[in-house]
Design an enzyme around this catalytic site. Sequence first.
Site, PDB file in Angstrom:
ATOM      1  N   ARG A 182       0.860  -1.188   0.000  1.00 55.43           N
ATOM      2  CA  ARG A 182       0.000   0.000   0.000  1.00 55.43           C
ATOM      3  C   ARG A 182       0.891   1.230   0.000  1.00 55.43           C
ATOM      4  O   ARG A 182       1.713   1.409   0.892  1.00 55.43           O
ATOM      5  CB  ARG A 182      -0.911   0.005   1.218  1.00 55.43           C
ATOM      6  CG  ARG A 182      -1.850   1.212   1.320  1.00 55.43           C
ATOM      7  CD  ARG A 182      -2.601   1.206   2.640  1.00 55.43           C
ATOM      8  NE  ARG A 182      -3.563   0.134   2.722  1.00 55.43           N
ATOM      9  CZ  ARG A 182      -4.872   0.280   2.573  1.00 55.43           C
ATOM     10  NH1 ARG A 182      -5.355   1.485   2.326  1.00 55.43           N
ATOM     11  NH2 ARG A 182      -5.682  -0.756   2.678  1.00 55.43           N
ATOM     12  N   VAL A 204      -2.070  -2.835  -3.664  1.00 57.45           N
ATOM     13  CA  VAL A 204      -1.846  -4.043  -4.460  1.00 57.45           C
ATOM     14  C   VAL A 204      -2.285  -5.249  -3.637  1.00 57.45           C
ATOM     15  O   VAL A 204      -1.900  -5.400  -2.477  1.00 57.45           O
ATOM     16  CB  VAL A 204      -0.358  -4.177  -4.866  1.00 57.45           C
ATOM     17  CG1 VAL A 204      -0.173  -5.423  -5.743  1.00 57.45           C
ATOM     18  CG2 VAL A 204       0.102  -2.933  -5.617  1.00 57.45           C
ATOM     19  N   LYS A 260      -4.058  -4.285  -8.748  1.00 51.94           N
ATOM     20  CA  LYS A 260      -3.658  -2.941  -8.312  1.00 51.94           C
ATOM     21  C   LYS A 260      -4.877  -2.032  -8.360  1.00 51.94           C
ATOM     22  O   LYS A 260      -5.461  -1.812  -9.415  1.00 51.94           O
ATOM     23  CB  LYS A 260      -2.545  -2.405  -9.211  1.00 51.94           C
ATOM     24  CG  LYS A 260      -1.990  -1.053  -8.772  1.00 51.94           C
ATOM     25  CD  LYS A 260      -0.804  -0.686  -9.654  1.00 51.94           C
ATOM     26  CE  LYS A 260      -0.125   0.581  -9.185  1.00 51.94           C
ATOM     27  NZ  LYS A 260       1.040   0.926 -10.016  1.00 51.94           N
ATOM     28  N   ASP A 316      11.090   5.836 -14.958  1.00 54.71           N
ATOM     29  CA  ASP A 316      11.391   5.572 -13.539  1.00 54.71           C
ATOM     30  C   ASP A 316      12.108   4.232 -13.390  1.00 54.71           C
ATOM     31  O   ASP A 316      11.759   3.426 -12.527  1.00 54.71           O
ATOM     32  CB  ASP A 316      10.102   5.592 -12.715  1.00 54.71           C
ATOM     33  CG  ASP A 316      10.378   5.787 -11.220  1.00 54.71           C
ATOM     34  OD1 ASP A 316      11.501   6.224 -10.882  1.00 54.71           O
ATOM     35  OD2 ASP A 316       9.491   5.504 -10.408  1.00 54.71           O
TER      36      ASP A 316
END
Length: 578
Positions: free
Chosen positions: A20, A25, A40, A138
């Site tokens: 979390r 999830v 998710k 990312d």
Amino acid sequence: MSNSPPTTLGQYQIIREIARSNDIVYEAYDPQMDRRVALKELALLGGSSEAQKIDRVQRFEREARAAGRLHHPNIMTVYQVASDGDRHYMAMEFLDGHTLRNEIDTKGFLPVDKAIEIATAVLEGLGHAHANGVVHRDIKPDNIQLLSSGEVKITDFGIARLTFQPNLTMDGQVFGTPSYMSPEQVVGRDIDARSDIFSLGVVLYEMFSGQKPFPGDSVVAITYAIMNKEPEQLPQVSYGLWQVVAKALDKSPALRYSSAQEMIQGLQDAVSHPSPVDSQPYPTMGMAAPPINPFGVPGYPQQMPAPPPVLYPYNPYQQHGSPGMSPHTPNFPQAQFPPVPVYYPPPPRQPLLKPETRHFLAKLFTTLLVMGTLFAVVILGISSLGKVLSDADARRQDQSLLDRLAPLGTEGKPLLAQAEEAETFISRLRSPADKTEQSKRLAALYERIGQQEMAGSNWVTAEEHIKRALELDPPNSALMSDLAVLYGKRGRLASGLDDRVMLFDESAKAWEQAAANAGDESKHQQYAQAAAETYYSIAVELNSAGHGDEALAALENASRVVPNGAAVAANIQRLQNQ
């Protein structure tokens, strides 16, 4: 949203909550396909505005589109994106194993061949993503999953960029993890696949050494290092592999690998064709070169010992208490899950409160709310009246001090003596408004003192007085321009290159701050042009001394701040093209 997990979400039956953060999830079971999935769910904060909620939903859907259009062995698979009422979720491939972040944190560093294997797998996945118009933005060890089967998966496309669609972010808005961002990502410019190449170069450096190439104890220090410093060369890898890492970490996108496949080829060439520069390669276990025995002491170690077996206590997709153990490669036991039966929800429960009880409680709550509001208004009124009376009393007590401060800067006594006396009087003022007004007058006096000291080439005392003026009147752009002029004059008088560059850099930053605080457009343009000219002077100095990379960084700063139509813009462009 309740902290306890729901029993179902869409067609999926929730088994347990896995994680979390911004989202939640779950491990879940899909009865239609008879398989485990990672589910998710988008978490919307209760205090969010409608615009913020719409933006979060758009980003969640964009993540699903970015990952859902990709089908590759090294990318986590998205099965479905849907909503259940006002709850948005996506069903994904369930991954066992652990993250690369856990691997590095527990081992310190990875063997060279293992690091190359992981980097190659990630590059294969990135190559597929880039070919389909997706830039991850990312890439970091936390978003690389090492499965117990030996597979490598890229996860979390939450801030991915779809190159064929309009950008959700405004120009200059920055997304990503600071330690792994490319220079163009740091300054908020448009990015492409080469930004992911830079991020993977950071990950590869960290796998080889256990350290980040651009360390820092704050975001400012990290981003400054990314923009201005070069990483230390790694002694534990061959010269050829270091060249691959250095090219991936080049600050100019044009000088990096242009594609993931090109970097894969670079890694393969470095391994299969060692550079003649390598006097003694060290390919085993990614270890540093054996330590030197400078005094010929018997029994001195001639090579580093192999790392001991490491216990992996963390597995994001398995229950606690079932870690895997392996000396070098994680080998988690595959959990066996019994078939989950189809779940049929129980009949709805009877309401806890009768309708008349709910009506009574609603009226009681409304009455208490109205009374509480009236009480708060009364308290606020009393507090405001007390503040008005207190301010009036403070003004009366301050008047005698204000009378003594009235001739500030006009008396015959030395300015510094006046300033020191004013410091004492201002500290005794009670009214915030009076204190602010008199502090600005005192700042103007310190500015005059600083300018006098600067005229006499007393640089240290001039800097002290101007900085004191800035403490008293922080947003004053004129004071920042005084500081910029002071550093510029000192830089022109400095004899060494390093001192000149450092002082010119301080001057350029002060000009930038002055431009940011300028109250009108003409001053903003004037200060911004001075900043660009100073950065250009730094680039000329460094270029003449043969420091090409640092000169390019200075030119990038000059291009960033130069206003449209400034004469120096052509000089900046010409030097960049050389």
